[in-house]
Design a protein around this motif. Structure first.
Motif, PDB file in Angstrom:
ATOM      1  N   GLN A 112       0.739  -1.140   0.127  1.00 24.00           N
ATOM      2  CA  GLN A 112       0.001   0.250  -0.053  1.00 24.00           C
ATOM      3  C   GLN A 112       0.907   1.376   0.035  1.00 24.00           C
ATOM      4  O   GLN A 112       0.704   2.211  -0.769  1.00 24.00           O
ATOM      5  N   HIS A 115       2.436   1.811  -3.328  1.00 22.99           N
ATOM      6  CA  HIS A 115       1.653   2.400  -4.301  1.00 22.99           C
ATOM      7  C   HIS A 115       1.553   3.779  -3.889  1.00 22.99           C
ATOM      8  O   HIS A 115       1.439   4.584  -5.053  1.00 22.99           O
ATOM      9  N   VAL A 159      -5.516   5.527  -0.167  1.00 22.88           N
ATOM     10  CA  VAL A 159      -4.919   4.538   0.002  1.00 22.88           C
ATOM     11  C   VAL A 159      -4.064   4.500   1.437  1.00 22.88           C
ATOM     12  O   VAL A 159      -3.993   3.642   2.106  1.00 22.88           O
ATOM     13  N   GLY A 162      -6.851   3.649   4.364  1.00 25.64           N
ATOM     14  CA  GLY A 162      -6.877   2.059   4.447  1.00 25.64           C
ATOM     15  C   GLY A 162      -8.047   1.552   4.481  1.00 25.64           C
ATOM     16  O   GLY A 162      -9.228   2.289   4.437  1.00 25.64           O
ATOM     17  N   HIS A 190      -2.708  -3.427  -5.775  1.00 28.66           N
ATOM     18  CA  HIS A 190      -1.933  -2.613  -4.986  1.00 28.66           C
ATOM     19  C   HIS A 190      -2.261  -3.018  -3.068  1.00 28.66           C
ATOM     20  O   HIS A 190      -1.428  -2.605  -2.451  1.00 28.66           O
ATOM     21  N   ASN A 191      -3.167  -3.460  -3.148  1.00 24.28           N
ATOM     22  CA  ASN A 191      -3.703  -3.959  -1.806  1.00 24.28           C
ATOM     23  C   ASN A 191      -4.336  -5.082  -1.868  1.00 24.28           C
ATOM     24  O   ASN A 191      -5.484  -5.416  -1.690  1.00 24.28           O
ATOM     25  N   ILE A 217      -1.067  -4.130   7.428  1.00 22.30           N
ATOM     26  CA  ILE A 217      -1.494  -2.992   6.613  1.00 22.30           C
ATOM     27  C   ILE A 217      -1.345  -1.696   7.241  1.00 22.30           C
ATOM     28  O   ILE A 217      -1.616  -1.415   8.619  1.00 22.30           O
TER      29      ILE A 217
END
Length: 319
Positions: A112, A115, A159, A162, A190-191, A217
């Motif tokens: 994350q 990105h 992003v 979250g 990307h996640n 994350i």
């Protein structure tokens, strides 16, 4: 007292004078917008530097421990887009006690934040193109570039914000179909969802057990670690476990994924136990979130001002 232009101008000349005045105002605004773009670039460079992979004062050492229990105790150090060191002591209900140490030679990458860094780099390129490559006196060009820059910063904010996690209610599990399961975590390249995030075996010492998933994350203020103990669906429960559940001597560990089926390392599994713990506040991510929000609002203000000078209404622009 009324005011009027004297001598009075014919309607056609008055319209021409108004157009010339509007053109001068637009030209003045576009020239001054270059200074604003330079400020945006400085702010973007500062955000980009905070995600630098180099170990510097911007690194954050965060405590990751479950409150009021000994299930998870530990800490991690995040530098830029990577977690470079740390240790976790796990005392889960369905696994023997386990102590894991993160290898300094094989850091844990946070996709994350990688990105997010790419988005910031794209935003910097957009500012450079707007200032030096395109026609800085073209209102249409500047408008399109501001829209692009604004969309990049909105995505960057999303992003960093979250995923939103579901709030499980006791006794009401949330079954998820096997093909589209994200459990509150955005399933994109990307996640990726947790069941697609399998760390390198060299990331932890000793290696993480085959039936244990560790998923980390970032959010705007912290890191969230989700630990899952997995069991294959192909292996039926033993007669003893069935009997213990039937008489109440043993209870299922209820959570929002307890009835879901997931593909883990090519095998269908269920989540036997799940623990989610949030780290202490990450000061770098907190500052980064505030700066991104400020930049996004500044660019939005520039877009609205440019529309006003061009004589465009908000409704017309949105259409």
């Amino acid at each position: 007292m009324a005011t009027a232009v004297f001598p009075y101008l014919p309607a056609d000349e008055l319209k021409k004078a108004e157009d010339e005045s509007n053109a001068r105002e637009l030209s003045w605004f576009l020239d001054n917008l270059q200074e604003k773009l330079a400020e945006f670039k400085h702010g973007l460079e500062d955000c980009y530097a905070r995600l630098s992979p180099l170990e510097d004062p911007e690194s954050s050492t965060l405590v990751i421990s479950t409150p009021k229990s000994e299930l998870v105790k530990g800490h991690v150090t995040r530098v830029g887009t990577r977690v470079v060191k740390g240790s976790l002591h796990l005392r889960l209900k369905t696994l023997p006690s386990l102590h894991l140490k993160l290898s300094e030679t094989s850091p844990l990458i946070l996709p994350q934040l990688s990105h997010l860094r790419t988005l910031l780099n794209n935003a910097l390129d957009c500012v450079d193109i707007t200032r030096w490559t395109g026609d800085r006196h073209s209102a249409a060009f500047i408008t399109s570039q501001l829209h692009l820059l604004h969309s990049l910063l909105l995505e960057a904010q999303n992003v960093l914000t979250g995923p939103s996690f579901p709030v499980p209610r006791p006794g009401t599990p949330h079954p998820l179909p096997i093909a589209s399961r994200t459990s509150g975590e955005d399933g994109n390249e990307h996640n990726p969802p947790w069941y697609q995030c399998i760390p390198d075996p060299n990331t932890f010492a000793p290696p993480v057990p085959e039936n244990l998933s560790l998923h980390l994350i970032p959010t705007t203020s912290s890191l969230i670690l989700t630990i899952r103990v997995l069991e294959p669906t192909a292996v039926p429960p033993s007669a003893f476990n069935k009997f213990a559940l039937a008489i109440g001597a043993q209870r299922r560990l209820e959570h929002d994924e307890m009835d879901g089926v997931f593909m883990w390392k090519g095998e269908e599994v269920k989540v036997k136990e799940k623990v989610r713990v949030e780290s202490g506040g990450d000061p770098v991510l907190l500052v980064l979130g505030v700066k991104l929000q400020s930049l996004e609002k500044g660019i939005e203000g520039a877009m609205m001002s440019l529309r006003a000078v061009m004589g465009l209404s908000q409704e017309k622009d949105d259409d």
